[in-house]
Design an enzyme around this catalytic site. Structure first.
Site, PDB file in Angstrom:
ATOM      1  N   PRO A   1       0.795  -1.221   0.000  1.00  0.00           N
ATOM      2  CA  PRO A   1       0.000   0.000   0.000  1.00  0.00           C
ATOM      3  C   PRO A   1       0.832   1.277   0.000  1.00  0.00           C
ATOM      4  CG  PRO A   1      -0.110  -1.072   2.148  1.00  0.00           C
ATOM      5  CD  PRO A   1       0.577  -2.021   1.211  1.00  0.00           C
ATOM      6  N   ASN A   2       0.326   2.219  -0.764  1.00  0.00           N
ATOM      7  CA  ASN A   2       0.849   3.581  -0.877  1.00  0.00           C
ATOM      8  C   ASN A   2       2.162   3.689  -1.651  1.00  0.00           C
ATOM      9  OD1 ASN A   2      -1.314   4.801   0.629  1.00  0.00           O
ATOM     10  ND2 ASN A   2      -0.397   3.821   2.421  1.00  0.00           N
TER      11      ASN A   2
ATOM     12  N   TYR B   1      11.215   8.712   1.730  1.00  0.00           N
ATOM     13  CA  TYR B   1      11.214   7.662   0.714  1.00  0.00           C
ATOM     14  C   TYR B   1      11.964   8.019  -0.565  1.00  0.00           C
ATOM     15  CZ  TYR B   1       7.624   5.919   3.823  1.00  0.00           C
ATOM     16  OH  TYR B   1       6.952   5.478   4.939  1.00  0.00           O
TER      17      TYR B   1
ATOM     18  N   HIS C   1      12.867  -2.467   2.119  1.00  0.00           N
ATOM     19  CA  HIS C   1      12.361  -1.174   2.599  1.00  0.00           C
ATOM     20  C   HIS C   1      13.259  -0.065   2.087  1.00  0.00           C
ATOM     21  CE1 HIS C   1       9.492  -3.012   5.303  1.00  0.00           C
ATOM     22  NE2 HIS C   1      10.461  -3.807   5.718  1.00  0.00           N
TER      23      HIS C   1
ATOM     24  N   ALA D   1       3.065  -0.701   4.928  1.00  0.00           N
ATOM     25  CA  ALA D   1       2.550  -0.764   6.299  1.00  0.00           C
ATOM     26  C   ALA D   1       2.126  -2.172   6.706  1.00  0.00           C
ATOM     27  CB  ALA D   1       1.385   0.206   6.467  1.00  0.00           C
TER      28      ALA D   1
ATOM     29  N   GLU E   1      12.748  -9.308   2.114  1.00  0.00           N
ATOM     30  CA  GLU E   1      12.031  -8.112   2.549  1.00  0.00           C
ATOM     31  C   GLU E   1      12.810  -6.876   2.104  1.00  0.00           C
ATOM     32  OE1 GLU E   1      10.259  -6.474   6.779  1.00  0.00           O
ATOM     33  OE2 GLU E   1      12.108  -7.646   6.819  1.00  0.00           O
TER      34      GLU E   1
ATOM     35  N   ASN F   1       8.163  -5.532  -0.650  1.00  0.00           N
ATOM     36  CA  ASN F   1       8.028  -4.319   0.145  1.00  0.00           C
ATOM     37  C   ASN F   1       6.549  -4.234   0.476  1.00  0.00           C
ATOM     38  OD1 ASN F   1       7.786  -1.803   1.292  1.00  0.00           O
ATOM     39  ND2 ASN F   1       9.105  -0.781  -0.198  1.00  0.00           N
TER      40      ASN F   1
ATOM     41  N   ARG G   1      12.657   4.624  12.811  1.00  0.00           N
ATOM     42  CA  ARG G   1      11.424   5.405  12.720  1.00  0.00           C
ATOM     43  C   ARG G   1      10.536   5.157  13.933  1.00  0.00           C
ATOM     44  NH1 ARG G   1       9.006   4.903   7.062  1.00  0.00           N
ATOM     45  NH2 ARG G   1       7.829   6.659   7.870  1.00  0.00           N
TER      46      ARG G   1
ATOM     47  N   ARG H   1       5.025  11.091  -2.120  1.00  0.00           N
ATOM     48  CA  ARG H   1       4.738  10.859  -0.706  1.00  0.00           C
ATOM     49  C   ARG H   1       6.009  10.964   0.130  1.00  0.00           C
ATOM     50  NH1 ARG H   1       4.139   5.223   2.135  1.00  0.00           N
ATOM     51  NH2 ARG H   1       3.543   5.928   4.194  1.00  0.00           N
TER      52      ARG H   1
END
Length: 144
Positions: free
Chosen positions: A11-12, A24, A102, A79, A100, A76, A109, A19
């Site tokens: 998502p996103n 990012y 990111h 969330a 994974e 990725n 964070r 964003r």
């Protein structure tokens, strides 16, 4: 087994470049896909890059990666990394190795981002390198 590596984005991530670029970066998902395709050709593998805002699609695509004999999956999960036991179970259910990915380093964070259900089952995690995280993960997947 095929030489295809699935690159699944949650998502996103369709909003990359717009964003929170301070977190990012300014590369769009299309920019990253282009970089991956170029590097994949150099490595002698193919990539299948996808994005969804829906958790179930990611689960279905993990199942598909196994059914199609994919070499690996770069995931990725956005969330969902921090919330999805369904993704944890799906990664554990398939034999296809999952790496994974990111862009940022979740451990630096907010505290809720420190837990990674995806990381509990992934064979490796690449994080905090911006768009280069995908390239490093692709190189690791190609070497499997």
């Amino acid at each position: 087994m095929t030489d295809t590596i699935y690159v699944l984005n949650g998502p996103n991530l369709n909003l990359l470049g717009m964003r929170e670029p301070e977190i990012y970066g300014s590369d769009t998902l299309d920019d990253i896909a282009g970089m991956l395709e170029d590097r994949a050709r150099e490595l002698g593998v193919a990539v299948d890059v996808r994005q969804t805002n829906h958790e179930g699609h990611l689960v279905d695509w993990l199942h598909e990666a196994q059914a199609e004999g994919a070499k690996a999956v770069l995931l990725n999960a956005g969330a969902y990394t921090h919330t999805s036991i369904a993704l944890l179970d799906a990664i554990r259910a398939v034999r296809t190795p999952v790496i994974e990915v990111h862009l940022s380093d979740p451990k630096t964070r907010e505290p809720f981002r420190h837990l990674s259900y995806v990381g509990m089952a992934a064979v490796q995690t690449v994080e905090g390198l911006g768009a280069r995280s995908y390239i490093v993960a692709l190189e690791a997947a190609a070497a499997l």
